[in-house]
Design a protein around this motif. Structure first.
Motif, PDB file in Angstrom:
ATOM      1  N   VAL A   2       0.837  -1.188   0.000  1.00  0.00           N
ATOM      2  CA  VAL A   2       0.000   0.000   0.000  1.00  0.00           C
ATOM      3  C   VAL A   2       0.876   1.244   0.000  1.00  0.00           C
ATOM      4  O   VAL A   2       1.900   1.297   0.679  1.00  0.00           O
ATOM      5  N   GLN A   3       0.464   2.212  -0.777  1.00  0.00           N
ATOM      6  CA  GLN A   3       1.162   3.504  -0.804  1.00  0.00           C
ATOM      7  C   GLN A   3       0.180   4.630  -0.563  1.00  0.00           C
ATOM      8  O   GLN A   3      -0.969   4.581  -1.035  1.00  0.00           O
ATOM      9  N   LEU A   4       0.633   5.636   0.184  1.00  0.00           N
ATOM     10  CA  LEU A   4      -0.102   6.885   0.343  1.00  0.00           C
ATOM     11  C   LEU A   4       0.741   7.979  -0.283  1.00  0.00           C
ATOM     12  O   LEU A   4       1.913   8.138   0.069  1.00  0.00           O
ATOM     13  N   VAL A   5       0.130   8.725  -1.192  1.00  0.00           N
ATOM     14  CA  VAL A   5       0.869   9.774  -1.896  1.00  0.00           C
ATOM     15  C   VAL A   5       0.146  11.100  -1.717  1.00  0.00           C
ATOM     16  O   VAL A   5      -1.003  11.261  -2.161  1.00  0.00           O
ATOM     17  N   GLU A   6       0.834  12.042  -1.063  1.00  0.00           N
ATOM     18  CA  GLU A   6       0.264  13.372  -0.848  1.00  0.00           C
ATOM     19  C   GLU A   6       0.612  14.300  -2.011  1.00  0.00           C
ATOM     20  O   GLU A   6       1.633  14.121  -2.677  1.00  0.00           O
ATOM     21  N   SER A   7      -0.227  15.294  -2.195  1.00  0.00           N
ATOM     22  CA  SER A   7       0.028  16.333  -3.178  1.00  0.00           C
ATOM     23  C   SER A   7      -0.673  17.602  -2.730  1.00  0.00           C
ATOM     24  O   SER A   7      -1.546  17.562  -1.856  1.00  0.00           O
ATOM     25  N   SER A  17      -5.339  30.104   0.956  1.00  0.00           N
ATOM     26  CA  SER A  17      -5.880  28.744   1.089  1.00  0.00           C
ATOM     27  C   SER A  17      -5.042  27.757   0.299  1.00  0.00           C
ATOM     28  O   SER A  17      -4.336  28.131  -0.646  1.00  0.00           O
ATOM     29  N   ARG A  18      -5.151  26.526   0.720  1.00  0.00           N
ATOM     30  CA  ARG A  18      -4.446  25.435   0.033  1.00  0.00           C
ATOM     31  C   ARG A  18      -5.236  24.167   0.270  1.00  0.00           C
ATOM     32  O   ARG A  18      -5.811  23.969   1.345  1.00  0.00           O
ATOM     33  N   ARG A  19      -5.261  23.288  -0.729  1.00  0.00           N
ATOM     34  CA  ARG A  19      -5.943  22.005  -0.582  1.00  0.00           C
ATOM     35  C   ARG A  19      -4.941  20.879  -0.782  1.00  0.00           C
ATOM     36  O   ARG A  19      -4.328  20.777  -1.848  1.00  0.00           O
ATOM     37  N   LEU A  20      -4.818  20.042   0.220  1.00  0.00           N
ATOM     38  CA  LEU A  20      -3.959  18.873   0.137  1.00  0.00           C
ATOM     39  C   LEU A  20      -4.794  17.647  -0.215  1.00  0.00           C
ATOM     40  O   LEU A  20      -5.943  17.525   0.205  1.00  0.00           O
ATOM     41  N   SER A  21      -4.175  16.754  -0.964  1.00  0.00           N
ATOM     42  CA  SER A  21      -4.807  15.485  -1.299  1.00  0.00           C
ATOM     43  C   SER A  21      -3.875  14.346  -0.927  1.00  0.00           C
ATOM     44  O   SER A  21      -2.658  14.500  -0.938  1.00  0.00           O
ATOM     45  N   CYS A  22      -4.464  13.217  -0.615  1.00  0.00           N
ATOM     46  CA  CYS A  22      -3.677  12.018  -0.320  1.00  0.00           C
ATOM     47  C   CYS A  22      -4.422  10.832  -0.905  1.00  0.00           C
ATOM     48  O   CYS A  22      -5.539  10.526  -0.464  1.00  0.00           O
ATOM     49  N   ALA A  23      -3.798  10.184  -1.858  1.00  0.00           N
ATOM     50  CA  ALA A  23      -4.411   9.042  -2.523  1.00  0.00           C
ATOM     51  C   ALA A  23      -3.738   7.749  -2.076  1.00  0.00           C
ATOM     52  O   ALA A  23      -2.508   7.650  -2.103  1.00  0.00           O
ATOM     53  N   ALA A  24      -4.549   6.805  -1.683  1.00  0.00           N
ATOM     54  CA  ALA A  24      -4.052   5.482  -1.299  1.00  0.00           C
ATOM     55  C   ALA A  24      -4.203   4.532  -2.479  1.00  0.00           C
ATOM     56  O   ALA A  24      -5.210   4.550  -3.180  1.00  0.00           O
ATOM     57  N   PHE A  67      -9.597  24.716   8.919  1.00  0.00           N
ATOM     58  CA  PHE A  67      -9.288  23.539   8.100  1.00  0.00           C
ATOM     59  C   PHE A  67     -10.513  22.623   8.037  1.00  0.00           C
ATOM     60  O   PHE A  67     -11.291  22.549   8.999  1.00  0.00           O
ATOM     61  N   ALA A  68     -10.619  21.881   6.945  1.00  0.00           N
ATOM     62  CA  ALA A  68     -11.688  20.905   6.793  1.00  0.00           C
ATOM     63  C   ALA A  68     -11.136  19.641   6.147  1.00  0.00           C
ATOM     64  O   ALA A  68     -10.513  19.715   5.084  1.00  0.00           O
ATOM     65  N   ILE A  69     -11.364  18.520   6.794  1.00  0.00           N
ATOM     66  CA  ILE A  69     -10.947  17.237   6.250  1.00  0.00           C
ATOM     67  C   ILE A  69     -12.150  16.558   5.612  1.00  0.00           C
ATOM     68  O   ILE A  69     -13.278  16.656   6.118  1.00  0.00           O
ATOM     69  N   SER A  70     -11.915  15.900   4.493  1.00  0.00           N
ATOM     70  CA  SER A  70     -12.977  15.165   3.810  1.00  0.00           C
ATOM     71  C   SER A  70     -12.348  13.979   3.100  1.00  0.00           C
ATOM     72  O   SER A  70     -11.126  13.874   3.009  1.00  0.00           O
ATOM     73  N   ARG A  71     -13.191  13.092   2.613  1.00  0.00           N
ATOM     74  CA  ARG A  71     -12.677  11.924   1.920  1.00  0.00           C
ATOM     75  C   ARG A  71     -13.619  11.495   0.818  1.00  0.00           C
ATOM     76  O   ARG A  71     -14.830  11.733   0.886  1.00  0.00           O
ATOM     77  N   ASP A  72     -13.042  10.840  -0.176  1.00  0.00           N
ATOM     78  CA  ASP A  72     -13.808  10.233  -1.264  1.00  0.00           C
ATOM     79  C   ASP A  72     -13.479   8.750  -1.214  1.00  0.00           C
ATOM     80  O   ASP A  72     -12.399   8.319  -1.653  1.00  0.00           O
ATOM     81  N   ASN A  73     -14.377   7.976  -0.650  1.00  0.00           N
ATOM     82  CA  ASN A  73     -14.107   6.551  -0.465  1.00  0.00           C
ATOM     83  C   ASN A  73     -13.956   5.819  -1.795  1.00  0.00           C
ATOM     84  O   ASN A  73     -13.208   4.842  -1.885  1.00  0.00           O
ATOM     85  N   ALA A  74     -14.651   6.260  -2.809  1.00  0.00           N
ATOM     86  CA  ALA A  74     -14.555   5.604  -4.115  1.00  0.00           C
ATOM     87  C   ALA A  74     -13.162   5.781  -4.728  1.00  0.00           C
ATOM     88  O   ALA A  74     -12.712   4.945  -5.514  1.00  0.00           O
ATOM     89  N   THR A  77      -9.230   8.460  -1.315  1.00  0.00           N
ATOM     90  CA  THR A  77      -8.515   9.730  -1.199  1.00  0.00           C
ATOM     91  C   THR A  77      -9.063  10.547  -0.037  1.00  0.00           C
ATOM     92  O   THR A  77     -10.276  10.580   0.189  1.00  0.00           O
ATOM     93  N   VAL A  78      -8.149  11.189   0.668  1.00  0.00           N
ATOM     94  CA  VAL A  78      -8.519  12.106   1.741  1.00  0.00           C
ATOM     95  C   VAL A  78      -7.978  13.488   1.373  1.00  0.00           C
ATOM     96  O   VAL A  78      -6.918  13.609   0.737  1.00  0.00           O
ATOM     97  N   TYR A  79      -8.725  14.508   1.772  1.00  0.00           N
ATOM     98  CA  TYR A  79      -8.369  15.885   1.457  1.00  0.00           C
ATOM     99  C   TYR A  79      -8.248  16.696   2.740  1.00  0.00           C
ATOM    100  O   TYR A  79      -8.865  16.382   3.752  1.00  0.00           O
ATOM    101  N   LEU A  80      -7.462  17.758   2.643  1.00  0.00           N
ATOM    102  CA  LEU A  80      -7.412  18.734   3.729  1.00  0.00           C
ATOM    103  C   LEU A  80      -7.494  20.118   3.095  1.00  0.00           C
ATOM    104  O   LEU A  80      -6.550  20.563   2.438  1.00  0.00           O
ATOM    105  N   GLN A  81      -8.642  20.756   3.274  1.00  0.00           N
ATOM    106  CA  GLN A  81      -8.826  22.117   2.808  1.00  0.00           C
ATOM    107  C   GLN A  81      -8.358  23.057   3.913  1.00  0.00           C
ATOM    108  O   GLN A  81      -8.895  23.010   5.029  1.00  0.00           O
TER     109      GLN A  81
END
Length: 122
Positions: A2-7, A17-24, A67-74, A77-81
């Motif tokens: 498993v890999q987690l990759v942030e961007s 503002s900045r939005r971070l993403s992390c895809a597993a 800050f706001a954390i959210s995720r897209d289970n499909a 991916t998790v996000y940090l706004q």
């Protein structure tokens, strides 16, 4: 494996503002809790925000309301706004997740991303 990759990291001015993403990716059956941590120079790594698989969230006091954390289970991916950024938000931001890789086992393993730098200029 498993890999987690942030961007999404980079340089931003205070108040911006900045939005971070992390895809597993990889051999994933299900992702449980997902989290964002950060570590500033000379400081300990701290929990910034967390989200359960059902969408329940919690935040460090220092980022509540900004800050706001959210995720897209499909998309696994998790996000940090991040809004109203302050120079003290400057840090390397790390994604962290509890991931089940075996359908027949309820146990999960904890994984970390490599981190993404966020720098907030005054």
């Amino acid at each position: 494996q498993v890999q987690l990759v942030e961007s999404g990291g980079g340089l931003v001015q205070a108040g911006g503002s900045r939005r971070l993403s992390c895809a597993a990716s990889g051999n994933i059956f299900r992702i449980n809790d997902m989290r964002w941590y950060r570590q500033a120079p000379g400081k300990q790594r701290e929990l910034v925000a967390a989200i359960t698989s059902g969408g329940n969230t919690n935040y460090a006091d220092s980022v509540k309301g900004r800050f706001a954390i959210s995720r897209d289970n499909a998309k696994n991916t998790v996000y940090l706004q991040m809004n109203s950024l302050k120079p003290e938000d400057t840090a390397v931001y790390y994604c962290n997740a509890d991931i089940r890789i075996r359908p027949w086992s309820s146990s999960s393993q904890n994984y970390w991303g490599q981190g993404t730098q966020v720098t907030v200029s005054p």
